[in-house]
Design a protein around this motif. Structure first.
Motif, PDB file in Angstrom:
ATOM      1  N   ASP A   3      13.948  -4.611  -2.631  1.00  8.27           N
ATOM      2  CA  ASP A   3      13.738  -5.973  -2.121  1.00  8.27           C
ATOM      3  C   ASP A   3      12.719  -6.661  -3.019  1.00  8.27           C
ATOM      4  O   ASP A   3      11.506  -6.571  -2.814  1.00  8.27           O
ATOM      5  N   PRO A   4      13.196  -7.359  -4.073  1.00  8.73           N
ATOM      6  CA  PRO A   4      12.264  -7.965  -5.030  1.00  8.73           C
ATOM      7  C   PRO A   4      11.348  -9.017  -4.390  1.00  8.73           C
ATOM      8  O   PRO A   4      10.178  -9.150  -4.765  1.00  8.73           O
ATOM      9  N   VAL A   5      11.868  -9.763  -3.415  1.00  9.29           N
ATOM     10  CA  VAL A   5      11.033 -10.780  -2.746  1.00  9.29           C
ATOM     11  C   VAL A   5       9.931 -10.097  -1.950  1.00  9.29           C
ATOM     12  O   VAL A   5       8.761 -10.495  -1.985  1.00  9.29           O
ATOM     13  N   VAL A   9       5.853 -10.384  -2.182  1.00  7.86           N
ATOM     14  CA  VAL A   9       5.014 -10.681  -1.013  1.00  7.86           C
ATOM     15  C   VAL A   9       3.893  -9.643  -0.895  1.00  7.86           C
ATOM     16  O   VAL A   9       2.738  -9.974  -0.642  1.00  7.86           O
ATOM     17  N   ALA A  10       4.262  -8.375  -1.088  1.00 11.49           N
ATOM     18  CA  ALA A  10       3.251  -7.312  -1.031  1.00 11.49           C
ATOM     19  C   ALA A  10       2.189  -7.510  -2.103  1.00 11.49           C
ATOM     20  O   ALA A  10       0.987  -7.301  -1.867  1.00 11.49           O
ATOM     21  N   LEU A  11       2.625  -7.914  -3.313  1.00 10.79           N
ATOM     22  CA  LEU A  11       1.662  -8.171  -4.385  1.00 10.79           C
ATOM     23  C   LEU A  11       0.733  -9.330  -4.038  1.00 10.79           C
ATOM     24  O   LEU A  11      -0.469  -9.308  -4.357  1.00 10.79           O
ATOM     25  N   LEU A  12       1.295 -10.336  -3.382  1.00  4.88           N
ATOM     26  CA  LEU A  12       0.461 -11.456  -2.942  1.00  4.88           C
ATOM     27  C   LEU A  12      -0.631 -10.972  -1.980  1.00  4.88           C
ATOM     28  O   LEU A  12      -1.801 -11.342  -2.099  1.00  4.88           O
ATOM     29  N   GLY A  13      -0.215 -10.141  -1.008  1.00  2.00           N
ATOM     30  CA  GLY A  13      -1.175  -9.610  -0.049  1.00  2.00           C
ATOM     31  C   GLY A  13      -2.245  -8.784  -0.740  1.00  2.00           C
ATOM     32  O   GLY A  13      -3.448  -8.906  -0.436  1.00  2.00           O
ATOM     33  N   THR A  14      -1.828  -7.943  -1.707  1.00  2.48           N
ATOM     34  CA  THR A  14      -2.788  -7.111  -2.432  1.00  2.48           C
ATOM     35  C   THR A  14      -3.774  -7.975  -3.207  1.00  2.48           C
ATOM     36  O   THR A  14      -4.982  -7.705  -3.248  1.00  2.48           O
ATOM     37  N   MET A  64       0.943  -7.279   4.629  1.00  5.38           N
ATOM     38  CA  MET A  64       1.872  -8.275   4.083  1.00  5.38           C
ATOM     39  C   MET A  64       2.906  -7.608   3.181  1.00  5.38           C
ATOM     40  O   MET A  64       2.591  -6.813   2.311  1.00  5.38           O
ATOM     41  N   GLY A  65       4.165  -7.928   3.445  1.00  2.00           N
ATOM     42  CA  GLY A  65       5.269  -7.348   2.699  1.00  2.00           C
ATOM     43  C   GLY A  65       5.749  -6.043   3.305  1.00  2.00           C
ATOM     44  O   GLY A  65       6.719  -5.447   2.834  1.00  2.00           O
ATOM     45  N   HIS A  66       5.055  -5.580   4.331  1.00  4.30           N
ATOM     46  CA  HIS A  66       5.429  -4.334   5.001  1.00  4.30           C
ATOM     47  C   HIS A  66       5.725  -4.654   6.473  1.00  4.30           C
ATOM     48  O   HIS A  66       6.525  -5.529   6.762  1.00  4.30           O
TER      49      HIS A  66
END
Length: 396
Positions: A3-5, A9-14, A64-66
């Motif tokens: 899921d590339p999106v 999103v997970a990278l944004l949260g990190t 986020m992203g999870h």
């Protein structure tokens, strides 16, 4: 399937978590600027506020992203702490709104600069607002739980102090503390009020605070199963007890007894006894009885069994008349007493001729063998009348 999106999103949260310290400092500054109660350390210190901001940042961006968090014990605890510190809920909610706007601005920056795809920014925003909604609700629940707990504690404390006062178990060392808990001044004059309740454990005075506010009265109340008891303090050295009686008369449909004034709260138990005697002396014709202003009513109520015998002795000859005549003669006598012995004023109250009043009074004298012109015999008749009307009062 990848899921590339979701990965973006997970990278944004990190990325937001990596800036947590910086974001927390900015968030504290925003909140302190926007919400007056947070501007000084008097209620909430800057360190405490920053710690809460860091908790919220972690709560929002860590999942986020999870899988977004569905509960937030930290936010619930935060709500409790704010309630305990006395911060108004409106101020806490405003601080949360300021924080939410700030976090959204920072989260939107990568999308605005093209660092992430619009789809990722949209999903991140959706997750963020869902999580914000969760921890805002948790905070509000924690705040309400603490408020409820405080209310119950205060009510239990107030009830215990009232009971100690009413039972005469308050010593001088705790006098000021007790007055503070009950929101009463430490100096009288005080009055104890005892009121007939309409039903078991139902208030006699649903809006008594509103009724006594124009008098400037400070008061505390305790609802017992059969009577509602109040301690009232009126301003001034010589307060008008008539104003208190009138206000209470308009505030309830039941009977009320008022004690004499007293200066020391430790004398409340004795005053309560007198207020209860005054309550027993009340009747439909005189719903509010003041102990030291209505001696006949008090005498009639003080020893009920003895007074009933006395009344029968004095008014017994009236039993020879019909029930209607007996009631008519006594009602006329009562109106004459209320009119200070004026046949004209009694007649106006009864809607009849003054000579009719005089004729009925002569008949009362003939039946009882007591003259209204003899002070002692008049006093005996007046006392018997007060007792009799309380015996026959349907409300009793």
């Amino acid at each position: 399937m990848p899921d590339p999106v979701g990965a973006q999103v997970a990278l944004l949260g990190t990325g937001m978590l990596e800036r947590a310290d910086e974001l927390a400092d900015e968030m504290v500054a925003r909140i302190r600027e926007a919400v007056p109660v947070y501007r000084s350390d008097a209620v909430i210190t800057a360190a405490e506020l920053r710690r809460t901001c860091l908790e919220n940042i972690d709560f929002v961006f860590a999942p986020m992203g999870h899988t977004p968090a569905r509960t937030s014990p930290e936010s619930r605890d935060n709500g409790r702490r704010r309630a305990l510190a006395g911060v108004p809920l409106t101020s806490v909610m405003e601080a949360y709104r300021v924080s939410a706007r700030f976090l959204w601005e920072r989260l939107a920056e990568p999308a605005a600069t093209g660092e992430v795809a619009p789809e990722a920014a949209l999903r991140a925003a959706t997750e963020m607002w869902l999580v914000l909604d969760t921890f805002t609700q948790e905070m509000a629940e924690g705040y309400r739980e603490e408020l409820t707990s405080q209310t119950l504690r205060r009510e239990a404390e107030r009830s215990a102090v009232m009971q100690a006062l009413l039972e005469g178990r308050l010593d001088e060392a705790t006098l000021c503390e007790a007055a503070d808990i009950l929101c009463l001044p430490t100096q009288g004059p005080y009055f104890v009020i005892a009121a007939q309740v309409p039903e078991v454990a139902r208030h006699a005075f649903p809006r008594v605070q509103h009724a006594l506010r124009p008098l400037g009265a400070a008061c505390a109340w305790s609802l017992l199963h059969d009577v509602e008891v109040g301690i009232a303090q009126l301003p001034g050295t010589h307060p008008r007890i008539e104003d208190l009686a009138d206000a209470l008369d308009h505030a309830t449909e039941g009977h009320v007894g008022i004690s004499p004034p007293y200066r020391d709260l430790r004398n409340t138990a004795d005053a309560l006894k007198l207020a209860k005697i005054a309550l027993r002396g009340a009747c439909d014709g005189q719903r509010v009885t003041v102990f030291d202003r209505d001696p006949l009513a008090i005498a009639a109520a003080s020893a009920p069994q003895i007074m009933r015998i006395l009344a029968r002795t004095i008014l017994g000859p009236l039993d020879q008349a019909s029930e209607h005549d007996r009631a008519l003669l006594l009602a006329t006598f009562g109106a004459w007493l209320d009119a200070d012995g004026s046949a004209d004023r009694a007649a106006a109250a009864l809607f009849c001729h003054p000579n009719t009043v005089r004729h009925r009074l002569r008949r009362l004298q003939d039946h009882t063998g007591r003259s209204l012109s003899q002070p002692r015999e008049l006093a005996e008749l007046a006392l018997a009348f007060e007792v009799d009307r309380r015996i026959t009062d349907p409300a009793r």
